[in-house]
Design an enzyme around this catalytic site. Structure first.
Site, PDB file in Angstrom:
ATOM      1  N   ASP A   1       6.178   2.524   1.447  1.00 21.28           N
ATOM      2  CA  ASP A   1       5.227   1.551   1.954  1.00 21.28           C
ATOM      3  C   ASP A   1       4.586   2.142   3.210  1.00 21.28           C
ATOM      4  O   ASP A   1       5.253   2.323   4.228  1.00 21.28           O
ATOM      5  CB  ASP A   1       5.966   0.249   2.276  1.00 21.28           C
ATOM      6  CG  ASP A   1       5.037  -0.886   2.677  1.00 21.28           C
ATOM      7  OD1 ASP A   1       3.903  -0.590   3.115  1.00 21.28           O
ATOM      8  OD2 ASP A   1       5.443  -2.053   2.578  1.00 21.28           O
ATOM      9  N   HIS A   2       3.289   2.416   3.128  1.00 18.72           N
ATOM     10  CA  HIS A   2       2.614   3.087   4.245  1.00 18.72           C
ATOM     11  C   HIS A   2       2.487   2.185   5.467  1.00 18.72           C
ATOM     12  O   HIS A   2       2.104   2.646   6.552  1.00 18.72           O
ATOM     13  CB  HIS A   2       1.227   3.559   3.809  1.00 18.72           C
ATOM     14  CG  HIS A   2       0.879   4.934   4.291  1.00 18.72           C
ATOM     15  ND1 HIS A   2       1.106   5.343   5.586  1.00 18.72           N
ATOM     16  CD2 HIS A   2       0.321   5.995   3.663  1.00 18.72           C
ATOM     17  CE1 HIS A   2       0.704   6.594   5.737  1.00 18.72           C
ATOM     18  NE2 HIS A   2       0.222   7.020   4.577  1.00 18.72           N
ATOM     19  N   ARG A   3       2.822   0.904   5.330  1.00 11.92           N
ATOM     20  CA  ARG A   3       2.774   0.008   6.483  1.00 11.92           C
ATOM     21  C   ARG A   3       3.976   0.209   7.406  1.00 11.92           C
ATOM     22  O   ARG A   3       3.886  -0.073   8.604  1.00 11.92           O
ATOM     23  CB  ARG A   3       2.743  -1.454   6.018  1.00 11.92           C
ATOM     24  CG  ARG A   3       1.510  -1.836   5.224  1.00 11.92           C
ATOM     25  CD  ARG A   3       1.641  -3.255   4.675  1.00 11.92           C
ATOM     26  NE  ARG A   3       2.791  -3.376   3.770  1.00 11.92           N
ATOM     27  CZ  ARG A   3       3.170  -4.511   3.185  1.00 11.92           C
ATOM     28  NH1 ARG A   3       2.484  -5.630   3.410  1.00 11.92           N
ATOM     29  NH2 ARG A   3       4.210  -4.538   2.379  1.00 11.92           N
TER      30      ARG A   3
ATOM     31  N   CYS B   1       5.700   3.112   7.918  1.00  9.88           N
ATOM     32  CA  CYS B   1       5.742   4.427   8.560  1.00  9.88           C
ATOM     33  C   CYS B   1       4.570   5.279   8.098  1.00  9.88           C
ATOM     34  O   CYS B   1       3.876   4.940   7.138  1.00  9.88           O
ATOM     35  CB  CYS B   1       7.055   5.144   8.250  1.00  9.88           C
ATOM     36  SG  CYS B   1       7.245   5.619   6.516  1.00  9.88           S
TER      37      CYS B   1
ATOM     38  N   PRO C   1       0.857  -1.195   0.000  1.00  8.10           N
ATOM     39  CA  PRO C   1       0.000   0.000   0.000  1.00  8.10           C
ATOM     40  C   PRO C   1       0.889   1.239   0.000  1.00  8.10           C
ATOM     41  O   PRO C   1       1.296   1.726   1.049  1.00  8.10           O
ATOM     42  CB  PRO C   1      -0.791  -0.136   1.303  1.00  8.10           C
ATOM     43  CG  PRO C   1       0.108  -0.925   2.206  1.00  8.10           C
ATOM     44  CD  PRO C   1       0.908  -1.836   1.331  1.00  8.10           C
TER      45      PRO C   1
END
Length: 479
Positions: A449-451, A453, A273
């Site tokens: 990758d928004h997972r 940070c 994501p």
């Protein structure tokens, strides 16, 4: 004499196949241990295969352009020693069966291979997967078993002929492809040895079947659409796409680097994501500093190397971006943060886009980074980069400014957590201390990758790199 058969070695990184580019030796040539015998192209790089044996080349188990499978016969060499225990030298027919099966894209069922001659035989001792610099593994022996005859086929032929026909398709994927397209496999004309049906034969039959309705309409219904299609059918030289009706300029199954790129990009988009942040950066002082370094030392680091030095320093302050997310067997997510940076960089080659990486980039200064970029880019474009050169990066920089574009939301190099993009440097009007001036501007983008940070961390990293590019003297003094 003693014939030893060398199996295509494990080329690393989970690669299971390679395209045979060319043979460096021919049947009858004398070879020495570790002498290059062939070039193969994997999804990663162009690799020279050395000979594990000394002797005279007996059989080349493949031709240029073929896809060869790991752990399958590659070359047979007469080592001149005493006969090894065997039931016979691997025959040309059997070798051809292997090659055709490789073209079909799979191996025979485990523990079983098909011999068109119907004679059981045993492979000679293998080499144990040898690559220069990799060492020699233990020898392996594989035994092939003759498949027992099956019952009569639908054609009503004799038992002997029917049993032979039963093994004309050795690849289960070929049968599956025919079944999925409602194609009677018995109607397909095989182009392999003794009529062996290959995947390409099934694909051709499916394509022909899909064109049949168009041909029928052309000959029986003089409508506007059939009239338009008639010249193509009558010439028989131009294929039309079944969905659009347009002539097909080219059509091929993706392989090698293009296949790897396609799979990696799809996986990245599917699994990560991602989000993107960007900023325009005034690099006027950075360019002036590089000019002064070149005047003083006779050479200077590339702009990309200087920016990379800032990026590596930024990753030490924002380590979440120098990490990876792995899915556990129970479905959980594991976040691994690295102590050190393997810096990948996108390099365009004739074979496609590859990502060489500078190992332990955090230990190198800008000059050393610049030298490594130049070296790795050269070997990548020549197709000589090794597997270790093209894998293992933890963060990637993509300089798409060389294509004369300002920006791009780059796709993350899976399974990394972020990629930094550099746009072209172009002069633009810029406000400096309240006054309008002409400055050198570069757009900097970060896909992350928004997972791993939140946006604040990503923006903090990007701002750190941008500030260092704007005031490089101050940044270099503190790095």
């Amino acid at each position: 004499m003693s014939i030893k058969t060398f199996l295509l070695p494990d080329l690393g990184e989970g690669l299971t196949e390679a395209e045979l580019v060319r043979w460096i030796v021919a049947a009858g040539d004398t070879v020495a241990v570790d002498q290059p015998i062939a070039e193969v192209e994997t999804a990663k790089s162009l690799v020279e295969i050395p000979s594990p044996f000394e002797g005279v080349v007996s059989t080349l188990h493949g031709e240029a352009g073929q896809m060869m499978l790991v752990d399958e016969p590659f070359i047979s060499v007469n080592t001149g020693g005493e006969d090894a225990p065997q039931t016979g030298e691997p025959s040309g027919e059997r070798a051809q069966s292997y090659r055709e099966e490789e073209l079909a894209g799979t191996q025979a069922p485990a523990g079983e291979s098909v011999d068109p001659s119907g004679e059981a035989e045993q492979d000679e001792e293998g080499s144990g997967n040898v690559l220069i610099g990799y060492g020699t593994g233990s020898a392996q022996r594989k035994t092939s078993r003759r498949r027992k005859p099956r019952g009569l086929g639908a054609s009503g032929a004799s038992a002997t002929k029917a049993s032979a026909e039963a093994v004309r398709v050795v690849n289960p994927l070929v049968r599956k492809l025919a079944r999925e397209n409602s194609l009677d496999i018995s109607t397909v004309q095989g182009t392999g040895p003794e009529g062996l049906i290959l995947r390409t034969d099934v694909e051709a039959a499916v394509a022909a079947a899909s064109q049949a309705p168009t041909t029928t309409a052309t000959t029986t219904q003089p409508s506007i659409s059939s009239t338009a299609a008639k010249p193509e059918v009558s010439t028989g030289t131009v294929d039309a796409d079944s969905r659009t009706g347009l002539p097909v300029a080219s059509s091929q199954v993706l392989s090698g680097v293009r296949k790897t790129i396609a799979n990696a990009m799809s996986t990245s988009r599917r699994e990560i994501p991602e989000a993107t942040v960007w900023v325009d950066v005034d690099v006027t002082k950075l360019l002036k500093l590089r000019t002064k370094i070149k005047e003083a030392d006779g050479q200077a680091p590339s702009v990309m190397a200087l920016i990379s030095r800032f990026a590596v320093a930024g990753l030490q302050r924002f380590p979440e971006l120098n990490s990876r997310i792995d899915v556990e067997t129970d479905g959980g997510l594991r976040h691994t943060v690295f102590d050190g940076v393997n810096l990948g960089f996108a390099a365009q080659t004739d074979r496609g886009l590859v990502v060489p990486n500078v190992r332990d980039a955090h230990k190198l200064n800008a000059q050393e980074l610049s030298a490594e970029f130049a070296r790795l880019a050269t070997v990548a474009r020549e197709g000589k980069a090794g597997v270790s050169d093209l894998s293992g990066s933890t963060f990637t920089i993509n300089n798409y400014g060389v294509f004369n574009v300002d920006g791009s939301a780059a796709i993350i190099n899976y399974p990394e957590a972020a990629i930094l993009g550099l746009g072209r440097i172009i002069e633009k009007p810029w406000v400096v201390n309240g006054k309008l001036k002409v400055r050198s501007i570069c757009e900097l983008t970060l896909s992350f990758d928004h997972r791993v940070c939140d946006g604040g961390t990503a923006a903090g990293f990007l701002r750190f790199v941008a500030d260092a590019m704007t005031d490089p003297k101050r940044a270099l003094a503190t790095l």
